[in-house]
Motif scaffolding. Structure first.
Motif, PDB file in Angstrom:
ATOM      1  N   VAL A 280      21.855  44.190  30.864  1.00 19.01           N
ATOM      2  CA  VAL A 280      21.950  45.209  31.916  1.00 19.01           C
ATOM      3  C   VAL A 280      23.275  45.966  31.916  1.00 19.01           C
ATOM      4  O   VAL A 280      23.357  47.075  32.454  1.00 19.01           O
ATOM      5  CB  VAL A 280      21.731  44.565  33.307  1.00 19.01           C
ATOM      6  N   ILE A 281      24.343  45.406  31.369  1.00 21.58           N
ATOM      7  CA  ILE A 281      25.668  46.029  31.424  1.00 21.58           C
ATOM      8  C   ILE A 281      26.002  46.622  30.056  1.00 21.58           C
ATOM      9  O   ILE A 281      25.939  45.925  29.045  1.00 21.58           O
ATOM     10  CB  ILE A 281      26.740  45.005  31.824  1.00 21.58           C
ATOM     11  N   PRO A 282      26.369  47.913  29.978  1.00 16.02           N
ATOM     12  CA  PRO A 282      26.775  48.521  28.703  1.00 16.02           C
ATOM     13  C   PRO A 282      28.044  47.868  28.168  1.00 16.02           C
ATOM     14  O   PRO A 282      28.951  47.530  28.926  1.00 16.02           O
ATOM     15  CB  PRO A 282      27.003  49.988  29.067  1.00 16.02           C
ATOM     16  N   LEU A 283      28.108  47.707  26.852  1.00 13.86           N
ATOM     17  CA  LEU A 283      29.267  47.104  26.214  1.00 13.86           C
ATOM     18  C   LEU A 283      30.023  48.141  25.396  1.00 13.86           C
ATOM     19  O   LEU A 283      29.404  49.021  24.774  1.00 13.86           O
ATOM     20  CB  LEU A 283      28.842  45.967  25.268  1.00 13.86           C
ATOM     21  N   PRO A 284      31.342  48.052  25.360  1.00 16.15           N
ATOM     22  CA  PRO A 284      32.101  48.911  24.439  1.00 16.15           C
ATOM     23  C   PRO A 284      31.860  48.465  23.002  1.00 16.15           C
ATOM     24  O   PRO A 284      31.575  47.295  22.734  1.00 16.15           O
ATOM     25  CB  PRO A 284      33.554  48.698  24.864  1.00 16.15           C
TER      26      PRO A 284
ATOM     27  N   GLY B 178      19.775  40.015  23.427  1.00 15.01           N
ATOM     28  CA  GLY B 178      20.734  40.717  24.277  1.00 15.01           C
ATOM     29  C   GLY B 178      21.605  41.668  23.477  1.00 15.01           C
ATOM     30  O   GLY B 178      21.867  42.808  23.897  1.00 15.01           O
ATOM     31  N   LEU B 179      22.076  41.220  22.296  1.00 13.60           N
ATOM     32  CA  LEU B 179      22.860  42.093  21.432  1.00 13.60           C
ATOM     33  C   LEU B 179      22.026  43.266  20.939  1.00 13.60           C
ATOM     34  O   LEU B 179      22.540  44.393  20.788  1.00 13.60           O
ATOM     35  CB  LEU B 179      23.411  41.305  20.251  1.00 13.60           C
ATOM     36  N   ASN B 180      20.764  43.021  20.671  1.00 13.37           N
ATOM     37  CA  ASN B 180      19.876  44.090  20.215  1.00 13.37           C
ATOM     38  C   ASN B 180      19.737  45.167  21.275  1.00 13.37           C
ATOM     39  O   ASN B 180      19.760  46.363  20.991  1.00 13.37           O
ATOM     40  CB  ASN B 180      18.509  43.503  19.866  1.00 13.37           C
ATOM     41  N   VAL B 181      19.587  44.730  22.543  1.00 17.18           N
ATOM     42  CA  VAL B 181      19.490  45.697  23.640  1.00 17.18           C
ATOM     43  C   VAL B 181      20.800  46.473  23.792  1.00 17.18           C
ATOM     44  O   VAL B 181      20.811  47.699  23.963  1.00 17.18           O
ATOM     45  CB  VAL B 181      19.128  44.969  24.957  1.00 17.18           C
ATOM     46  N   ALA B 182      21.936  45.771  23.710  1.00 17.24           N
ATOM     47  CA  ALA B 182      23.229  46.435  23.863  1.00 17.24           C
ATOM     48  C   ALA B 182      23.482  47.430  22.742  1.00 17.24           C
ATOM     49  O   ALA B 182      23.978  48.542  22.970  1.00 17.24           O
ATOM     50  CB  ALA B 182      24.338  45.391  23.911  1.00 17.24           C
ATOM     51  N   SER B 183      23.154  47.043  21.502  1.00 13.97           N
ATOM     52  CA  SER B 183      23.378  47.949  20.374  1.00 13.97           C
ATOM     53  C   SER B 183      22.426  49.139  20.436  1.00 13.97           C
ATOM     54  O   SER B 183      22.817  50.271  20.096  1.00 13.97           O
ATOM     55  CB  SER B 183      23.197  47.197  19.058  1.00 13.97           C
TER      56      SER B 183
ATOM     57  N   ILE C 271      24.940  36.135  28.474  1.00 14.95           N
ATOM     58  CA  ILE C 271      23.845  36.697  27.679  1.00 14.95           C
ATOM     59  C   ILE C 271      22.920  37.534  28.554  1.00 14.95           C
ATOM     60  O   ILE C 271      22.460  38.619  28.163  1.00 14.95           O
ATOM     61  CB  ILE C 271      23.082  35.563  26.981  1.00 14.95           C
ATOM     62  N   ILE C 272      22.632  37.042  29.748  1.00 15.64           N
ATOM     63  CA  ILE C 272      21.780  37.804  30.669  1.00 15.64           C
ATOM     64  C   ILE C 272      22.445  39.127  31.024  1.00 15.64           C
ATOM     65  O   ILE C 272      21.785  40.185  31.118  1.00 15.64           O
ATOM     66  CB  ILE C 272      21.496  36.989  31.934  1.00 15.64           C
ATOM     67  N   MET C 273      23.771  39.110  31.192  1.00 13.29           N
ATOM     68  CA  MET C 273      24.484  40.346  31.540  1.00 13.29           C
ATOM     69  C   MET C 273      24.415  41.364  30.415  1.00 13.29           C
ATOM     70  O   MET C 273      24.508  42.572  30.657  1.00 13.29           O
ATOM     71  CB  MET C 273      25.944  40.022  31.862  1.00 13.29           C
TER      72      MET C 273
ATOM     73  N   ALA D 234      31.040  25.834  30.053  1.00 17.44           N
ATOM     74  CA  ALA D 234      30.962  26.811  28.971  1.00 17.44           C
ATOM     75  C   ALA D 234      29.520  27.257  28.734  1.00 17.44           C
ATOM     76  O   ALA D 234      29.248  28.468  28.616  1.00 17.44           O
ATOM     77  CB  ALA D 234      31.555  26.226  27.688  1.00 17.44           C
ATOM     78  N   ALA D 235      28.597  26.304  28.657  1.00 18.71           N
ATOM     79  CA  ALA D 235      27.209  26.656  28.367  1.00 18.71           C
ATOM     80  C   ALA D 235      26.574  27.495  29.478  1.00 18.71           C
ATOM     81  O   ALA D 235      25.976  28.543  29.199  1.00 18.71           O
ATOM     82  CB  ALA D 235      26.399  25.383  28.122  1.00 18.71           C
ATOM     83  N   PRO D 236      26.679  27.109  30.765  1.00 19.03           N
ATOM     84  CA  PRO D 236      26.119  27.989  31.814  1.00 19.03           C
ATOM     85  C   PRO D 236      26.755  29.374  31.811  1.00 19.03           C
ATOM     86  O   PRO D 236      26.064  30.377  32.014  1.00 19.03           O
ATOM     87  CB  PRO D 236      26.428  27.223  33.102  1.00 19.03           C
ATOM     88  N   ALA D 237      28.092  29.446  31.592  1.00 18.74           N
ATOM     89  CA  ALA D 237      28.754  30.754  31.565  1.00 18.74           C
ATOM     90  C   ALA D 237      28.240  31.601  30.416  1.00 18.74           C
ATOM     91  O   ALA D 237      28.050  32.825  30.559  1.00 18.74           O
ATOM     92  CB  ALA D 237      30.266  30.563  31.464  1.00 18.74           C
ATOM     93  N   ALA D 238      27.985  30.947  29.240  1.00 13.34           N
ATOM     94  CA  ALA D 238      27.467  31.690  28.094  1.00 13.34           C
ATOM     95  C   ALA D 238      26.073  32.244  28.370  1.00 13.34           C
ATOM     96  O   ALA D 238      25.768  33.400  28.024  1.00 13.34           O
ATOM     97  CB  ALA D 238      27.443  30.791  26.855  1.00 13.34           C
ATOM     98  N   VAL D 239      25.223  31.450  29.016  1.00 12.36           N
ATOM     99  CA  VAL D 239      23.873  31.924  29.326  1.00 12.36           C
ATOM    100  C   VAL D 239      23.927  33.084  30.312  1.00 12.36           C
ATOM    101  O   VAL D 239      23.218  34.084  30.168  1.00 12.36           O
ATOM    102  CB  VAL D 239      23.025  30.762  29.873  1.00 12.36           C
ATOM    103  N   VAL D 240      24.789  32.976  31.325  1.00 16.06           N
ATOM    104  CA  VAL D 240      24.930  34.074  32.284  1.00 16.06           C
ATOM    105  C   VAL D 240      25.437  35.322  31.579  1.00 16.06           C
ATOM    106  O   VAL D 240      24.976  36.453  31.843  1.00 16.06           O
ATOM    107  CB  VAL D 240      25.878  33.665  33.435  1.00 16.06           C
TER     108      VAL D 240
END
Length: 685
Positions: free
Chosen positions: A23-27, A74-79, A18-20, A10-16
């Motif tokens: 770079v990836i736009p979110l709805p 990461g959320l700041n960049v996405a927003s 966050i990195i995504m 869970a923790a490694p997946a969460a960090v990955v």
């Protein structure tokens, strides 16, 4: 997949993930969900810090700060991407921008700036400074804490497993505060990044609205600036929660309960303070122009709480008085058995002043009787004999805060252990209250300070020892020094009978055919007098059997027993595979051999007083030189003069081991000669 596998990935997946985000736009709906996770995750971390009892209970916190900071960025960049691209970043940011701040860009910016000032100027800077100071003082206090653990281990208060656990905890604490010092920088950097990101978004949104979309200045501000402020508030609120959590962790002192329970009990501990505060609130309500209802309500609540505390104190006092009265009214039995018990002289006895009786029956690690039991077990496992039962009773003849240790009814040691205080040892005690005292066993300077200042003393680098540990260490030292007097005839009988169960031939050949039980006792006492363990009783009795066929001289029997366990004696004196020795100068050793004379208590050295004084002065100077460099050594001499020299050397350095050449040779240790003791040099000096 099992729960363990899920949590492992869970923790490694969460960090990955966050990195995504970077770079990836979110709805927008997914962004709303992640923002809610961010806010409630920060809230959960803050609440967790309030319920931990010590900082190490939340040891993952430094790494969690980094992950949560990266998540917010990461959320700041996405927003920001959604705001500048679509003019819409989800319902959460829209709500913060339009509803919470009333759709006013001025109100939004003011609230945002206030949050930034609170986080950056107050909480983040304070938490960073506290983390830095905590890390420095924790590292400085490590040697003292290790010494305290060793003292408890030597006093028998803890076993080897507990000592290893405490050492690991000390190392973990140092690592934790070092990591907290670094994680505080992440929190500070996050605050700075939030300010810069908001400014960039304001400028970027204004330019995009007017240049690319052809909006007017008012439309661009209304569309993008409110969303930017909402985005900033969404980011700063969880950042503020994490900053507060960081401050709580680095300022949290170790305790037995959570923060809420401690705050309630400590704020309500003074009835006088509550009454003064309540009275002040009522007086303020009487001042013209001051709203009366709020202050009257607060004052009444404080006065009511003070009255409840008074009632509780009265109830407790009445219960204690009733108990004491009932105990006083009980008739004292004057039976012959009771008088005989009072007349009996105990081998080892601890007398406590009346105000120290609370040391008996405390918590598991602060119960004097429990610590005495642990000391007896430790003595049996290390020295091979059972320490006599220690009688503990109070004495009105002792001054307040004083204890005394008696041996066969005679006082041999006395110390102090004031109630409500702990002993701080080491350097840098000038800023602590109290007068300087000398620790009774090791002679270290210290101060008895209030228990409330324990944490402050540890932060100052002092080693803090509780009063039960002080008494037990003192008792252990007395028992070790007088071990030969504490080994009774009945104790020897029990030891011999125990050996007879496993090795009957050795016992039957020696006792009572060759030596009496009293003569065996005398030999074992001679070994204990020089701190030689008698654990390997079989080898000792075998050596006594061979020696007794030649002579039953007590001194010769002791030397034969020492030779049998020479490897044990040498092993106790080594330091890392090296045995440091002091030798006698050849001329001095020859002089001592020629001066040997037989006596009732064994061989004696017959020298002129000035020569004896010269020998002791030379020996004392060599030992003090070694102790100044933190080293210890043993004195080595020929077997013929060892017993007599040991008695003479004990006048100058009581704890200095004296070994013979035959005891040292044959070992696999590296022998390092660190000095030579002579008579002539000392006289010339």
């Amino acid at each position: 997949m099992k729960n363990g596998k899920v949590t492992q990935f869970a923790a490694p997946a969460a960090v990955v993930g966050i990195i995504m985000l970077l770079v990836i736009p979110l709805p927008a709906p997914l962004l709303d969900l992640l923002i809610a996770v961010n806010i409630m995750g920060a809230m959960l971390v803050l609440l967790t810090t309030m319920y931990i009892k010590k900082s190490l209970d939340f040891s993952i916190f430094p790494a969690l700060v980094l992950v949560m900071t990266l998540f917010r960025l990461g959320l700041n960049v996405a927003s920001t991407r959604l705001v500048l691209r679509d003019g819409y970043a989800g319902e959460v940011i829209n709500a913060f921008g339009h509803i919470i701040v009333g759709g006013s860009i001025v109100i939004g910016l003011v609230i945002f700036l206030i949050l930034v000032v609170i986080q950056f100027v107050v909480i983040t800077n304070g938490a960073g400074r506290a983390a830095e100071v905590g890390a420095r003082f924790t590292l400085d206090a490590m040697p003292g804490k290790q010494m305290a653990i060793d003292a408890d281990l030597n006093a028998g208060a803890i076993d080897d497993d507990e000592a290893r656990r405490r050492r690991a905890e000390v190392a973990s604490e140092a690592d934790f505060y070092g990591a907290m010092d670094g994680s505080a920088k992440f929190v500070k950097g996050d605050a700075i990044a939030g300010i810069i990101t908001t400014v960039i978004n304001l400028v970027g949104g204004f330019v995009i609205g007017m240049v690319q979309l052809g909006m007017s200045a008012g439309e661009a501000i209304e569309t993008y600036s409110l969303l930017t402020v909402g985005d900033g508030l969404v980011t700063q609120i969880p950042a503020l929660l994490m900053s507060v959590a960081t401050g709580l962790v680095v300022t949290r002192a170790t305790s037995d309960s959570d923060m809420g329970t401690m705050a309630t009990s400590q704020l309500a501990q003074s009835r006088t303070a509550l009454m003064i505060a309540g009275g002040a609130a009522v007086v303020l309500a009487l001042v013209p122009g001051i709203p009366k209802i709020p202050f009257i309500l607060v004052g009444a609540a404080l006065l009511l709480l003070a009255q409840r505390i008074k009632a509780k104190e009265t109830e407790v006092a009445d219960a204690e008085t009733a108990t004491e009265t009932a105990a006083a009214l009980q008739p004292v039995a004057e039976t012959p058995e009771a008088l005989i018990e009072q007349m009996r002289v105990h081998a080892l006895e601890v007398l406590l002043a009346p105000d120290l009786v609370d040391m008996v029956g405390g918590s598991a690690d602060q119960d004097l009787l429990g610590r005495v039991r642990a000391l007896r077990r430790k003595t049996a496992l290390e020295m091979g004999y059972v320490l006599p039962p220690v009688r503990t009773r109070d004495s009105v003849d002792l001054p307040a805060g004083t204890y005394a240790i008696r041996l066969s009814g005679v006082e041999v040691a006395r110390g102090t252990a004031p109630r409500g205080r702990v002993l701080a040892l080491g350097e840098g005690l000038e800023g602590l209250p109290g007068s300087t005292v000398v620790e009774p066993v090791f002679g270290l300077p210290g101060k008895w300070i209030p228990t409330e200042l324990r944490h402050s003393a540890e932060m100052a680098g002092a080693t803090v020892v509780d009063r039960v540990s002080v008494l037990i260490t003192h008792l252990s030292s007395v028992a070790s020094t007088h071990a030969d007097r504490l080994l009774g005839r009945e104790d020897v009988r029990v030891l011999v009978e125990g050996l007879k169960q496993t090795n009957p031939s050795v016992v039957e050949e020696l006792v009572p055919a060759v030596l009496s039980l009293g003569e065996v006792q005398r030999v074992l006492q001679g070994l204990l007098a020089e701190q030689v363990p008698i654990l390997d009783l079989g080898r000792i009795l075998e050596a006594l059997t061979l020696r007794a066929k030649v002579s039953t001289d007590a001194e010769g029997l002791v030397e034969a027993a020492r030779q049998a366990v020479a490897d044990v004696i040498v092993d106790r004196q080594r330091e890392g595979g090296v045995l440091r020795v002091l030798t006698l100068e050849p001329a001095t050793e020859q002089l001592l051999l020629e001066s040997l004379r037989p006596g009732e208590g064994g061989t004696q050295i017959s020298l002129a007083p000035d020569r004896v004084e010269g020998l002791l002065a030379s020996l004392r100077a060599q030992v003090e030189t070694l102790e100044a460099t933190g080293r210890q050594a043993v004195l080595v001499c020929s077997p013929a003069i060892r017993p007599a020299l040991r008695r003479v050397a004990g006048l100058a350095v009581p704890r200095l081991p004296v070994l013979s050449y035959t005891e040292v040779t044959g070992t696999s240790l590296t022998i390092e000669t660190v000095g030579a003791v002579g008579v002539g040099q000392a006289i010339a000096a």
